[in-house]
Motif scaffolding. Structure first.
Motif, PDB file in Angstrom:
ATOM      1  N   LEU A 592      30.797  70.243  49.371  1.00 11.94           N
ATOM      2  CA  LEU A 592      30.074  70.340  48.107  1.00 11.94           C
ATOM      3  C   LEU A 592      30.715  71.418  47.230  1.00 11.94           C
ATOM      4  O   LEU A 592      30.870  72.565  47.651  1.00 11.94           O
ATOM      5  N   ARG A 593      31.078  71.034  46.000  1.00  9.28           N
ATOM      6  CA  ARG A 593      31.669  71.960  45.039  1.00  9.28           C
ATOM      7  C   ARG A 593      30.922  71.848  43.714  1.00  9.28           C
ATOM      8  O   ARG A 593      30.629  70.743  43.246  1.00  9.28           O
ATOM      9  N   VAL A 594      30.645  72.990  43.100  1.00 15.20           N
ATOM     10  CA  VAL A 594      30.006  73.056  41.778  1.00 15.20           C
ATOM     11  C   VAL A 594      30.966  73.757  40.825  1.00 15.20           C
ATOM     12  O   VAL A 594      31.487  74.836  41.139  1.00 15.20           O
ATOM     13  N   SER A 595      31.190  73.138  39.669  1.00 13.46           N
ATOM     14  CA  SER A 595      32.110  73.689  38.672  1.00 13.46           C
ATOM     15  C   SER A 595      31.419  73.714  37.313  1.00 13.46           C
ATOM     16  O   SER A 595      30.655  72.795  36.975  1.00 13.46           O
ATOM     17  N   VAL A 596      31.703  74.764  36.523  1.00 14.69           N
ATOM     18  CA  VAL A 596      31.116  74.902  35.186  1.00 14.69           C
ATOM     19  C   VAL A 596      32.179  75.439  34.232  1.00 14.69           C
ATOM     20  O   VAL A 596      33.174  76.043  34.656  1.00 14.69           O
ATOM     21  N   TYR A 597      31.965  75.219  32.938  1.00 16.18           N
ATOM     22  CA  TYR A 597      32.822  75.833  31.925  1.00 16.18           C
ATOM     23  C   TYR A 597      32.003  76.074  30.662  1.00 16.18           C
ATOM     24  O   TYR A 597      30.949  75.463  30.446  1.00 16.18           O
ATOM     25  N   SER A 598      32.507  76.954  29.821  1.00 21.45           N
ATOM     26  CA  SER A 598      31.906  77.230  28.518  1.00 21.45           C
ATOM     27  C   SER A 598      33.013  77.665  27.567  1.00 21.45           C
ATOM     28  O   SER A 598      33.892  78.449  27.948  1.00 21.45           O
ATOM     29  N   TRP A 599      33.002  77.121  26.351  1.00 23.12           N
ATOM     30  CA  TRP A 599      33.981  77.546  25.356  1.00 23.12           C
ATOM     31  C   TRP A 599      33.276  77.850  24.039  1.00 23.12           C
ATOM     32  O   TRP A 599      32.195  77.330  23.748  1.00 23.12           O
ATOM     33  N   ILE A 600      33.906  78.702  23.235  1.00 21.75           N
ATOM     34  CA  ILE A 600      33.403  79.066  21.914  1.00 21.75           C
ATOM     35  C   ILE A 600      34.607  79.211  20.992  1.00 21.75           C
ATOM     36  O   ILE A 600      35.644  79.746  21.391  1.00 21.75           O
ATOM     37  N   GLN A 601      34.471  78.703  19.784  1.00 22.22           N
ATOM     38  CA  GLN A 601      35.577  78.755  18.823  1.00 22.22           C
ATOM     39  C   GLN A 601      35.052  79.168  17.455  1.00 22.22           C
ATOM     40  O   GLN A 601      34.038  78.646  16.993  1.00 22.22           O
ATOM     41  N   LYS A 602      35.750  80.101  16.822  1.00 20.43           N
ATOM     42  CA  LYS A 602      35.381  80.596  15.501  1.00 20.43           C
ATOM     43  C   LYS A 602      36.579  80.502  14.569  1.00 20.43           C
ATOM     44  O   LYS A 602      37.652  81.031  14.860  1.00 20.43           O
ATOM     45  N   LYS A 603      36.386  79.790  13.440  1.00 20.02           N
ATOM     46  CA  LYS A 603      37.418  79.656  12.426  1.00 20.02           C
ATOM     47  C   LYS A 603      36.911  80.218  11.107  1.00 20.02           C
ATOM     48  O   LYS A 603      35.709  80.172  10.817  1.00 20.02           O
ATOM     49  N   SER A 604      37.831  80.731  10.327  1.00 21.57           N
ATOM     50  CA  SER A 604      37.477  81.268   9.016  1.00 21.57           C
ATOM     51  C   SER A 604      36.827  80.193   8.162  1.00 21.57           C
ATOM     52  O   SER A 604      37.272  79.040   8.132  1.00 21.57           O
ATOM     53  N   MET A 605      35.762  80.561   7.478  1.00 24.07           N
ATOM     54  CA  MET A 605      35.058  79.684   6.545  1.00 24.07           C
ATOM     55  C   MET A 605      34.362  78.513   7.244  1.00 24.07           C
ATOM     56  O   MET A 605      33.989  77.537   6.609  1.00 24.07           O
ATOM     57  N   GLU A 606      34.183  78.577   8.573  1.00 21.59           N
ATOM     58  CA  GLU A 606      33.497  77.504   9.289  1.00 21.59           C
ATOM     59  C   GLU A 606      32.490  78.108  10.255  1.00 21.59           C
ATOM     60  O   GLU A 606      32.613  79.268  10.680  1.00 21.59           O
ATOM     61  N   ASN A 607      31.482  77.298  10.617  1.00 22.21           N
ATOM     62  CA  ASN A 607      30.495  77.734  11.591  1.00 22.21           C
ATOM     63  C   ASN A 607      31.108  77.802  12.996  1.00 22.21           C
ATOM     64  O   ASN A 607      32.047  77.075  13.317  1.00 22.21           O
ATOM     65  N   THR A 608      30.536  78.656  13.818  1.00 20.12           N
ATOM     66  CA  THR A 608      30.981  78.774  15.202  1.00 20.12           C
ATOM     67  C   THR A 608      30.646  77.499  15.978  1.00 20.12           C
ATOM     68  O   THR A 608      29.546  76.956  15.858  1.00 20.12           O
ATOM     69  N   ARG A 609      31.596  77.019  16.768  1.00 25.27           N
ATOM     70  CA  ARG A 609      31.387  75.832  17.597  1.00 25.27           C
ATOM     71  C   ARG A 609      31.406  76.233  19.064  1.00 25.27           C
ATOM     72  O   ARG A 609      32.132  77.144  19.475  1.00 25.27           O
ATOM     73  N   ARG A 610      30.621  75.512  19.884  1.00 24.09           N
ATOM     74  CA  ARG A 610      30.487  75.833  21.297  1.00 24.09           C
ATOM     75  C   ARG A 610      30.490  74.557  22.140  1.00 24.09           C
ATOM     76  O   ARG A 610      30.200  73.468  21.637  1.00 24.09           O
ATOM     77  N   GLY A 611      30.780  74.713  23.411  1.00 27.38           N
ATOM     78  CA  GLY A 611      30.717  73.604  24.338  1.00 27.38           C
ATOM     79  C   GLY A 611      30.482  74.097  25.750  1.00 27.38           C
ATOM     80  O   GLY A 611      30.931  75.194  26.124  1.00 27.38           O
ATOM     81  N   ILE A 612      29.768  73.324  26.554  1.00 25.72           N
ATOM     82  CA  ILE A 612      29.495  73.658  27.943  1.00 25.72           C
ATOM     83  C   ILE A 612      29.637  72.402  28.792  1.00 25.72           C
ATOM     84  O   ILE A 612      29.569  71.274  28.286  1.00 25.72           O
ATOM     85  N   GLY A 613      29.818  72.603  30.089  1.00 28.11           N
ATOM     86  CA  GLY A 613      29.916  71.466  30.993  1.00 28.11           C
ATOM     87  C   GLY A 613      29.664  71.881  32.426  1.00 28.11           C
ATOM     88  O   GLY A 613      29.868  73.042  32.793  1.00 28.11           O
ATOM     89  N   VAL A 614      29.225  70.925  33.236  1.00 26.47           N
ATOM     90  CA  VAL A 614      28.981  71.177  34.651  1.00 26.47           C
ATOM     91  C   VAL A 614      29.384  69.931  35.440  1.00 26.47           C
ATOM     92  O   VAL A 614      29.263  68.798  34.940  1.00 26.47           O
ATOM     93  N   GLN A 615      29.877  70.145  36.636  1.00 21.97           N
ATOM     94  CA  GLN A 615      30.283  69.033  37.492  1.00 21.97           C
ATOM     95  C   GLN A 615      29.951  69.360  38.938  1.00 21.97           C
ATOM     96  O   GLN A 615      30.156  70.479  39.401  1.00 21.97           O
ATOM     97  N   ILE A 616      29.426  68.367  39.657  1.00 20.49           N
ATOM     98  CA  ILE A 616      29.097  68.495  41.069  1.00 20.49           C
ATOM     99  C   ILE A 616      29.892  67.443  41.833  1.00 20.49           C
ATOM    100  O   ILE A 616      29.823  66.253  41.511  1.00 20.49           O
ATOM    101  N   ASN A 617      30.648  67.888  42.812  1.00 18.09           N
ATOM    102  CA  ASN A 617      31.438  66.991  43.648  1.00 18.09           C
ATOM    103  C   ASN A 617      30.950  67.053  45.079  1.00 18.09           C
ATOM    104  O   ASN A 617      30.698  68.142  45.611  1.00 18.09           O
ATOM    105  N   TYR A 618      30.844  65.886  45.690  1.00 18.88           N
ATOM    106  CA  TYR A 618      30.464  65.814  47.097  1.00 18.88           C
ATOM    107  C   TYR A 618      31.571  65.112  47.874  1.00 18.88           C
ATOM    108  O   TYR A 618      31.918  63.951  47.588  1.00 18.88           O
ATOM    109  N   ALA A 619      32.151  65.814  48.836  1.00 24.56           N
ATOM    110  CA  ALA A 619      33.081  65.255  49.830  1.00 24.56           C
ATOM    111  C   ALA A 619      34.311  64.606  49.220  1.00 24.56           C
ATOM    112  O   ALA A 619      34.952  63.801  49.863  1.00 24.56           O
ATOM    113  N   GLY A 620      34.632  64.910  47.963  1.00 23.92           N
ATOM    114  CA  GLY A 620      35.822  64.295  47.393  1.00 23.92           C
ATOM    115  C   GLY A 620      36.666  65.318  46.693  1.00 23.92           C
ATOM    116  O   GLY A 620      37.295  66.172  47.295  1.00 23.92           O
TER     117      GLY A 620
END
Length: 621
Positions: A592-620
């Motif tokens: 059993l493996r659990v993996s996560v990520y999170s990103w954030i990006q900021k550009k001039s003259m634009e709103n901040t953007r974000r992203g998240i993710g999670v993954q669960i693997n069993y026996a593979g």
């Protein structure tokens, strides 16, 4: 999922990519393509796993996808474990999923898990949740798998689902039912959704691939057959035959004909929902692989497909969908011939459609332990357009009318590894009013060197002259519209990777781009990325920070983020700002493996953007 390729790829931040940049370089050739599943790309880069226990140490060190450090790790592990070495042992030593190890290596005594499952969830700012669930069962000679996927913004949790069952029999026979893709020859007719040759690796470009049926494990929604396929093997002949009744997304004109084939797989808006499964394709065919003697191999492919409704005339801008009518028939002859016992051999394929369109690809290869060279040529008529094939360096549905000459060389020595290729191609590309010949040239050069243990240096330059569509004003000859001009693009990259401690490494990468062309001002781009990676005993943590300053979209810079196991995402930078990505992967139990990520990006003259993710693997993975 914008456009599905068909070559190639890397595990950024994992053992394969952090030690050997070859795969990352191959993947970057298709920077504008959304990769739906990393493992599927790897299966096409390495069509058949290498018999690890049969390789000498010299042969192991010469494998194109391994670095010297990786080869050394495997040699030492094989000496310690002998025939008891398993895929899980290699996975732990190289910090790779066992599923990836089995793509590259075959260990006959290794017992595969009977059950593998994966659940992945991702969310980006304002896009909603993207999810896919996978299941794989193996019991003896029977394998069954499937997935359920929903893209971000779609309402149905079962927007796309696929499944297959495969039974293998003694003697090399097999039977597959469900959804599957096909490969044969050099990929002119159908080579699966990821069969595109990578130009910047002369060791793998324009290879002959024996016919094979691949169970459809990808979230690519519009590339699979649905039906049954059988593999029969007798002495030196292998036969694949199949029948299919599948549906694809399509846009229907007022005249009731298909005028375009969307490849995205998105079904969010009313317009996108209207395209879902509108085109019915019924097909059948066979592919033969004949191996009469060592160094000689021939393939024959016959294919017939009918469409309901019929396909409309070519697209008026670029002739991209040069399909028409209700039926397509095709025949292709492919070969691989070695010149005696030398290191020189040739590959090629000639294909013809029932409409009269023709296509061909031929290459000469020279392979030695540390050197590979390829010279190739290919051409496709304007009306050569099929649903599953692709020419080298092209995406699905991008064959167009292309004539290209290719020369590539790669060599490895004490001073490092050098890869070089030159490509010249010509395509009569259609503007709004008149056809215009378009010529493209690419020069690619990369040098990689490991001066001492724990340090890896990479320098790359790519010069590209390609077509550019710009707006033209009215003249005495034609009204205002679009014309094609020349765009010159220069790309430079300098990358350093250093192992700071046994479990800690640092990577720095600087990208520079410069674009100039007729009708548009020149622009520059600069991106500087720094990444820290810690991995030990199956646990992994990484942090990546990128600053970028790119003056225009034409000068955009691509990077690739390994966020989750078997999840490689391409991002591009334009404008000015920064981006931060953090990932973590933890093995809770042996299976059993659990993996996560999170990103954030900021550009001039634009709103901040974000992203998240999670993954669960069993026996593979």
């Amino acid at each position: 999922m914008n456009r599905v390729l068909l070559l190639i790829i890397v595990l950024l931040g994992s053992g394969l990519s952090s030690q050997a940049q070859t795969l990352e370089t191959i993947y970057e050739e298709f920077s504008e393509t959304y990769i739906t599943d990393l493992n599927e790309f790897l299966r096409n880069l390495q069509p058949a796993p290498v018999l690890l226990h049969e390789l000498s140490e010299d042969s192991l060190a010469s494998l194109w996808f391994l670095s010297a450090t990786q080869a050394e790790v495997i040699v030492n592990l094989r000496r310690q474990r002998g025939r008891k070495l398993t895929a899980r042992d290699l996975a732990r030593a190289l910090d790779l999923p066992a599923a990836v190890i089995r793509i590259f290596f075959s260990l006959k005594q290794d017992r595969r898990p009977g059950l593998m499952a994966r659940q992945r969830l991702r969310r980006n700012s304002g896009d909603g949740v993207q999810s896919d669930s996978r299941l794989l069962l193996r019991h003896g000679s029977i394998e069954a798998g499937g997935l359920i996927e929903k893209d971000a913004g779609e309402k149905s949790m079962t927007d796309f689902f696929t499944g297959y069952v495969r039974k293998t029999f003694p003697g090399g026979h097999s039977l597959t039912a469900g959804q599957f893709t096909l490969r044969s020859g050099l990929g002119l007719l159908f080579s699966g959704p990821y069969g595109i040759s990578a130009l910047n690796s002369p060791a793998v470009v324009m290879r002959y691939t024996p016919p094979s049926v691949l169970p459809h494990r990808s979230t690519a929604e519009n590339v699979a057959f649905r039906g049954a396929a059988a593999r029969l093997h007798r002495l030196n002949i292998t036969l694949h035959t199949f029948i299919s009744d599948a549906r694809r997304d399509a846009r229907i004109s007022d005249q009731g004909l298909v005028n375009s084939l969307p490849e995205s797989g998105y079904h969010r808006t009313e317009s996108e929902l209207e395209t879902r499964d509108r085109l019915r394709t019924r097909s059948g065919g066979l592919a033969i692989d004949w191996f009469p003697a060592p160094g000689r191999r021939f393939g024959l492919t016959l294919f017939r497909e009918t469409y309901t409704p019929g396909l409309g005339p070519p697209d008026s801008l670029r002739q991209r969908f040069a399909l028409r009518g209700g039926m397509t028939g095709a025949v292709a002859l492919s070969w691989k011939l070695r010149a005696g016992m030398t290191a020189l051999y040739s590959t090629g394929e000639l294909a013809a459609l029932s409409s009269g369109a023709r296509a061909g690809i031929m290459a000469l290869h020279w392979r030695h332990e540390r050197t590979a060279a390829t010279f190739g040529f290919w051409h496709a008529d304007p009306d050569f357009q099929v649903l599953y094939g692709a020419l080298p360096g092209k995406n699905l549905n991008d064959t167009d009318n292309t004539t290209s000459i290719y020369a590539g060389l790669s060599a490895r020595g004490r001073l490092g590894t050098i890869s070089l290729y030159l490509l010249r191609s010509s395509t009569p590309w259609r503007t709004y009013f008149n056809p215009m010949p378009v010529e493209e040239q690419r020069l690619f050069l990369q040098w990689e060197h490991r001066p001492k243990t724990g340090l890896n240096l990479l320098q790359r330059v790519q010069l590209r002259r390609r077509p550019d569509v710009v707006t033209a004003g009215a003249s005495a000859w034609q009204p205002p519209g679009k014309i094609i001009t020349e765009q010159r693009r220069t790309e430079l990259r300098s990358q350093t990777q250093l192992r700071l401690a046994r479990s800690l490494s640092w990577r720095s990468r600087i990208d520079f781009s410069h674009v100039a062309g007729t009708g548009r001002p020149s622009a520059r781009g600069l991106a500087w990325m720094n990444e820290l990676l810690w991995k030990e005993d199956g646990q992994r943590l990484s942090a990546r920070f990128t600053r970028f300053d790119v003056q225009s979209y034409d000068a955009r810079i691509y990077q690739f983020e390994y966020r989750l196991p078997a999840d490689l995402q391409g991002v591009f930078f334009n404008g000015s700002g920064w981006r931060f990505l953090a990932t973590a992967s933890v093995r809770l139990y042996a299976s059993l493996r659990v993996s996560v990520y999170s990103w954030i990006q900021k550009k001039s003259m634009e709103n901040t953007r974000r992203g998240i993710g999670v993954q669960i693997n069993y026996a593979g993975e």
